[in-house]
Structures are given as structure tokens and as C-alpha cells.
Design an enzyme around this catalytic site. Structure first.
Site: not given
Length: 292
Positions: A119, A52, A96
């Protein structure tokens, strides 16, 4: 049967993002920033976060990387998140997942400001998805919608079956397909659903996110179905260079002669998840900077 090339669609998304950031640079705008938080030493998570960051930097974002030991307290993690929430340089925050055992994921995750939720899985953004409002869409479902659109696959009036009910894929995917933009008739199932084959065999679009290698074979699908395989399962293989191979949740070789479209694993949904994370980061930046 046609392969749905996630890499191609992802590159298309990333090219547009890079062009936009180049334009912003010429306009002397502030550079968008993505901050990531990783707790522990999970190998897959380390790899995902590194990927990422590499992608973000290649497109022209800046990044902040916070790697914490799995001995860090919840209060310390929450304090870091609150600091980033108030950091004027940070536009998007990614925690994460999964977190190591012992941490309250819901509590920590929902400390992230909805205005910096890269997200799209905090309570407020999930509620907006459920209500069909303009919130940040979770990355994997967003990527699936992108690939369906890119290949001209219609959802309106179609029966879409989603196997899996996680907050990051199954549930938001079901809600999105059912809203007025996509107008699909949606069944959300899971591996415990009775008569699952009967349900999936009626699906025009089958989205599989159960986390079980090759769970779906040709007996589960009807002729001409569109198959979206979200699974990424590492299977030990001593003959493989890395000591493992990647398998999806669908038995690819068994269904290819029956499906009309299918995503491969790897190279299908995976690349789109990261591309859509970048897209979400840019969207959050644009909102903060009042850029239409």
C-alpha cells in the site's frame, strides 16, 4: 465535459501486468505473491479483500489470505507480519484498513517491511514520497496520477486543491503533485477549512476525498475544472437491489455542466486503486528479483 473512465485505465494497467507475468512464466521465474491480512468481519473490507485476491489471481499472481478474528492480540498480528516479512515466497503484504477499534494501527502497520509494503503507507515509504524519492506510491494517489496521465491532463503550473488529509489519499496526493515530476501548486484542505468554496473555486484540478456523500456541488468549482472524486459512500436505498447505492463525495449531476473532466462513482478512482495495488506488488517483486 468528458468522463474519466477509471475502468478503462485500470484494464490497461492490468493488461500490461498480465503480459509481464506471462513473460516471467516463460522465463521460469518464481511467481509473485501478495499476502493480505484482514482482522474482523467488516463487510466492506471482506468485499475489498476478495476483489483484490480475485484480481491478483486473474493476472497470474499467487496469494496468501489471512483472516483473523477481532479477538486476536496485537502481538499475534505483529508475529504474523514478521513471519511474512521473512517469507521468501511473499513479495507484498497488505494490511486491510481500517482495523477494528482497539488496535494500534500505526504500530501494527509499520511492522510491515518497507520492501513488502504493497500500500506504500509505512513510515519509510511515506517519507520517500515526501522527499520525491523512489518509494512505493500509495495505491489511490497512484491511480489518480495514472488517470490524469492517460487522458493527457497537465499538472505543471496548475492549481490543484486536495480536500482530505488521510495518510492513504490526501496527504500523499498533495506531496506527489507538488514534487518536481508534476510541478503543481497544491493546496491541501479539509471540511473544516475556512472559506473552502473560495479555495476550491480557484482550483484547476480538484481532488475530493472527504468521505461525505455529495459534499461538493457546482458552487464549489470553477468553469472547466478537472474533478477527481475519491469518495465511495454507501447510501441506504430500499429500492436498490443491494439495499444501497454508491455515491461519491461530489454531486455528479450538479457539476457535470461546469467541469471539463470528471471521474464517475462508481467506475472512476475505485478500479484504479486495485490495479495500482497489483502494479505495486509487481514493482516489489521486481526489486526483490533485481529485475529492471
Amino acid at each position: 465535459m468528458q468522463i474519466l473512465d477509471g475502468k478503462l485505465v485500470a484494464e490497461n494497467i492490468k493488461t500490461k501486468i498480465k503480459e509481464t507475468l506471462e513473460l516471467y512464466a516463460h522465463q521460469n521465474r518464481r511467481t509473485p505473491c501478495l499476502a493480505t491480512i484482514l482482522i474482523g468481519e467488516n463487510g466492506a473490507s471482506l468485499s475489498y479483500v476478495a476483489s483484490k485476491h480475485k484480481t491478483a489471481l486473474s493476472l497470474g499472481f499467487t496469494t496468501k489470505d489471512f483472516k483473523l478474528k477481532d479477538t486476536v492480540s496485537e502481538d499475534e498480528v505483529i508475529n504474523l507480519i514478521n513471519t511474512l516479512n521473512h517469507d521468501s515466497e511473499v513479495d507484498a503484504i497488505l494490511l486491510q484498513l481500517p482495523l477494528p477499534k482497539g488496535y494500534n494501527t500505526e504500530k501494527i502497520l509499520n511492522e510491515i517491511s518497507p520492501d513488502k509494503d504493497a500500500d506504500g503507507i509505512t513510515y519509510i515509504n511515506m517519507a520517500k514520497v515526501a522527499l520525491g524519492e523512489n518509494g512505493i506510491v500509495p495505491c489511490t494517489p497512484k491511480g489518480i496520477l495514472e488517470i490524469l496521465s492517460f487522458y493527457g491532463i497537465q499538472t505543471e503550473g496548475k492549481h490543484a486543491v486536495v480536500i482530505g488529509r488521510s495518510r492513504i489519499v490526501g496527504r500523499p496526493m498533495s506531496l506527489l503533485l507538488n514534487n518536481t515530476r508534476y510541478n503543481a501548486t497544491v493546496t491541501c484542505a479539509n471540511r473544516h477549512t475556512k472559506d473552502l468554496k473560495k479555495i476550491t473555486s480557484d482550483a484547476d484540478i480538484l481532488i475530493v476525498a472527504v468521505g461525505q456523500s455529495e459534499f461538493i456541488d457546482s458552487s464549489y468549482i470553477k468553469e472547466g475544472a478537472v474533478i477527481i472524486d475519491v469518495g465511495i459512500n454507501r447510501i441506504k436505498d430500499e429500492n436498490a437491489k443491494k439495499g444501497y447505492v454508491i455515491k461519491g463525495d461530489v454531486n455528479f449531476n450538479d457539476v457535470i455542466n461546469k467541469a471539463s473532466f470528471i471521474t464517475p462513482v462508481p467506475g472512476g478512482v475505485g478500479p484504479l486503486t486495485i490495479a495500482c495495488l497489483m502494479e505495486n506488488t509487481l514493482e516489489l517483486y521486481n526489486k526483490r528479483e533485481n529485475i529492471q
